[in-house]
Design an enzyme around this catalytic site. Sequence first.
Site, short mmCIF file in Angstrom:
data_model
loop_
_atom_site.label_atom_id
_atom_site.label_comp_id
_atom_site.label_asym_id
_atom_site.label_seq_id
_atom_site.Cartn_x
_atom_site.Cartn_y
_atom_site.Cartn_z
N TYR A 71 0.79 -1.23 0.00
CA TYR A 71 0.00 0.00 0.00
C TYR A 71 0.82 1.28 0.00
O TYR A 71 0.27 2.36 -0.16
CB TYR A 71 -0.93 0.02 1.22
CG TYR A 71 -1.89 -1.12 1.26
CD1 TYR A 71 -2.99 -1.15 0.42
CD2 TYR A 71 -1.69 -2.20 2.13
CE1 TYR A 71 -3.88 -2.22 0.45
CE2 TYR A 71 -2.57 -3.26 2.16
CZ TYR A 71 -3.66 -3.27 1.31
OH TYR A 71 -4.54 -4.32 1.34
N HIS A 117 -4.33 6.26 -1.19
CA HIS A 117 -4.91 6.24 0.16
C HIS A 117 -3.85 6.51 1.24
O HIS A 117 -4.19 6.73 2.39
CB HIS A 117 -5.55 4.86 0.39
CG HIS A 117 -6.84 4.88 1.14
ND1 HIS A 117 -7.65 5.99 1.29
CD2 HIS A 117 -7.49 3.88 1.79
CE1 HIS A 117 -8.71 5.67 2.00
NE2 HIS A 117 -8.65 4.40 2.31
N PHE A 161 -4.43 -0.48 9.79
CA PHE A 161 -5.17 -0.36 8.55
C PHE A 161 -6.15 0.79 8.72
O PHE A 161 -6.58 1.13 9.82
CB PHE A 161 -5.86 -1.65 8.09
CG PHE A 161 -4.88 -2.64 7.53
CD1 PHE A 161 -4.50 -2.57 6.20
CD2 PHE A 161 -4.32 -3.61 8.34
CE1 PHE A 161 -3.57 -3.46 5.69
CE2 PHE A 161 -3.40 -4.50 7.84
CZ PHE A 161 -3.02 -4.43 6.50
N ASN A 212 -9.27 1.54 8.25
CA ASN A 212 -10.60 1.48 8.87
C ASN A 212 -10.59 1.42 10.39
O ASN A 212 -11.63 1.56 11.02
CB ASN A 212 -11.37 0.28 8.32
CG ASN A 212 -11.61 0.37 6.84
OD1 ASN A 212 -11.28 1.37 6.19
ND2 ASN A 212 -12.17 -0.66 6.26
N ASP A 240 -6.29 11.50 2.72
CA ASP A 240 -6.68 11.69 1.33
C ASP A 240 -8.17 11.96 1.21
O ASP A 240 -8.96 11.57 2.06
CB ASP A 240 -6.32 10.43 0.52
CG ASP A 240 -7.12 9.22 0.99
OD1 ASP A 240 -8.07 8.82 0.29
OD2 ASP A 240 -6.80 8.68 2.07
N ASN A 287 -13.46 5.97 5.59
CA ASN A 287 -13.53 5.02 6.70
C ASN A 287 -12.51 5.29 7.79
O ASN A 287 -12.77 5.01 8.96
CB ASN A 287 -13.39 3.59 6.17
CG ASN A 287 -14.63 3.16 5.42
OD1 ASN A 287 -15.74 3.60 5.70
ND2 ASN A 287 -14.44 2.32 4.42
#
Length: 176
Positions: free
Chosen positions: A14, A19, A61, A63, A88, A109
Amino acid sequence: MKLVVGLGNPGKKYEKTKHNVGFMCLDLYANKAKETFKFDRKFNGETLKIANTLLLKPQTFMNLSGQSIRAVMDYYAIDLEDVLVIYDDFALPLGKLRLREQGSAGGHNGIKSVIEHTHTDEFKRIRIGIDSNPLIAAKDYVLGTFTKDELDVILESVKTVKKIIDDFSDIKIFQI
């Protein structure tokens, strides 16, 4: 103490995605300070303390970012007014910055998690526009990478965010 949080997802998979703009901002900040983040298990996040400011990259992560932020706030007794969250926003044009002191999650989220764990939507935030593409599902778009031209625009915005962090934290130890 001030807390500056960059939102993103952990791991190589990632690290260059749209993101992870929040992580990119803090990585640039650490790089300019010639410092490195260290993983702190009690916060489930990477942290770096510079002067009176703790930089945090939650490793939960996106969320679940609020869990890491809450743990740091509780441990250091940091008031919400001393927290700044960077993330973002695909509802904004590429590179556009929006600073706010309150507001809804707007479908993000990570911000939903922050609101859930702080029990309020009243915290300082910097939204960095990553644009959108109606032909690509939102989840796929935010987990995609920037083109070289897009990255150039984002890096200019990240430099501006560095100055905002300086002002927020009263840190003026280096220049971009």
